[in-house]
Design an enzyme around this catalytic site. Sequence first.
Site, PDB file in Angstrom:
ATOM      1  N   GLY A  21       0.819  -1.200   0.000  1.00 21.70           N
ATOM      2  CA  GLY A  21       0.000   0.000   0.000  1.00 21.70           C
ATOM      3  C   GLY A  21       0.852   1.248   0.000  1.00 21.70           C
ATOM      4  O   GLY A  21       2.052   1.200  -0.268  1.00 21.70           O
ATOM      5  N   ASP A  22       0.220   2.369   0.287  1.00 26.00           N
ATOM      6  CA  ASP A  22       0.902   3.654   0.233  1.00 26.00           C
ATOM      7  C   ASP A  22       1.006   4.283   1.616  1.00 26.00           C
ATOM      8  O   ASP A  22       0.216   4.006   2.514  1.00 26.00           O
ATOM      9  CB  ASP A  22       0.158   4.607  -0.706  1.00 26.00           C
ATOM     10  CG  ASP A  22       0.161   4.104  -2.142  1.00 26.00           C
ATOM     11  OD1 ASP A  22       1.187   3.532  -2.566  1.00 26.00           O
ATOM     12  OD2 ASP A  22      -0.870   4.273  -2.832  1.00 26.00           O
ATOM     13  N   ASP A 128      16.308 -10.166   8.159  1.00 23.72           N
ATOM     14  CA  ASP A 128      16.692  -9.233   7.094  1.00 23.72           C
ATOM     15  C   ASP A 128      17.363  -8.004   7.702  1.00 23.72           C
ATOM     16  O   ASP A 128      16.951  -6.866   7.471  1.00 23.72           O
ATOM     17  CB  ASP A 128      15.483  -8.832   6.255  1.00 23.72           C
ATOM     18  CG  ASP A 128      15.891  -8.263   4.894  1.00 23.72           C
ATOM     19  OD1 ASP A 128      17.057  -8.466   4.480  1.00 23.72           O
ATOM     20  OD2 ASP A 128      15.046  -7.622   4.235  1.00 23.72           O
TER      21      ASP A 128
END
EC number: 2.7.11.1
Length: 416
Positions: A21-22, A128
């Site tokens: 999404g944004d 990560d």
Amino acid sequence: MELRVGNKYRLGRKIGSGSFGDIYLGANIASGEEVAIKLECVKTKHPQLHIESKFYKMMQGGVGIPSIKWCGAEGDYNVMVMELLGPSLEDLFNFCSRKFSLKTVLLLADQMISRIEYIHSKNFIHRDVKPDNFLMGLGKKGNLVYIIDFGLAKKYRDARTHQHIPYRENKNLTGTARYASINTHLGIEQSRRDDLESLGYVLMYFNLGSLPWQGLKAATKRQKYERISEKKMSTPIEVLCKGYPSEFSTYLNFCRSLRFDDKPDYSYLRQLFRNLFHRQGFSYDYVFDWNMLKFGAARNPEDVDRERREHEREERMGQLRGSATRALPPGPPTGATANRLRSAAEPVASTPASRIQPAGNTSPRAISRVDRERKVSMRLHRGAPANVSSSDLTGRQEVSRIPASQTSVPFDHLGK
């Protein structure tokens, strides 16, 4: 027309995006406080925002964890409003001409070890660890390091019994090849030791400017990852760390010596770097290289003392909050979501495993104003996107981005 979220926040300009999404800059209508607003279409095929919010709820209470202001649905969107954060360490590394001083590396190392320890204490491994996934705070928290992006995180032990996951081999490589541990390259199931080994490579990346296995050419991505693995395994730790204090090689040797289910001695690793910090005669003024480039000089003693007191107060409050959150439910499931790979500096898409500088580098190199402005596309501190990795800002799409962050103690020279 003014767009509102939860009838309390004003939606501003878009400041980032990911596959989930944004992200928009927002503001509290009543107080004017700037926030980050994440939007996800309710019809999305693989909704992530709910999973992300679970991570935040589980991690809440630690010092520096972005506070969740509001969660819910608004029209066709799932929404999460949260604290605004500053630039990533990768952004700041570029701003500083891709070299950090020893002092800055040690200040960062202390906080980064604590962030990883906190995640592990919540029964998860990150998988990560890289500069893009560590962000600095804003304002009075501008010297606090945050860790974000739990898209690849995995539960490594049962929350109640602390039963460790079983040892496995022939695992696909998950994470970012540049910083992946040797055992990860060999296809061995990741555990706590691998997050810390990855951090060791990040610290040497900050020291050197680049790692020996960067820039290798190959016909395919799979061959490139194999070349990275071969180069990493054939580079002795003492060669990698040559010209730098022995604490860096000691750190990496310690991480590589850990067994699969060992609990790392985080305090020992922190103390390694704290002792070095003391011997170098560095000051606990929280002045990082980017502060010097931005302001041209260290702050006055009153500012330094005030910031130290604020850090200590945050630490005490965080410990109190943290003790009240241990009974929170575990985080999100660790199936397909956690196993999706991300793309960034030498990103690894699920593949089968199979410049020396003297240690006295204590101040940043001067760079021209033009170069600095060119490198500062990351918007140093004020107005920087919240919880957005460098790859978001450069338009690269991420798979299964679930940013989250937590912090524990900033460089507290009075403790441990």
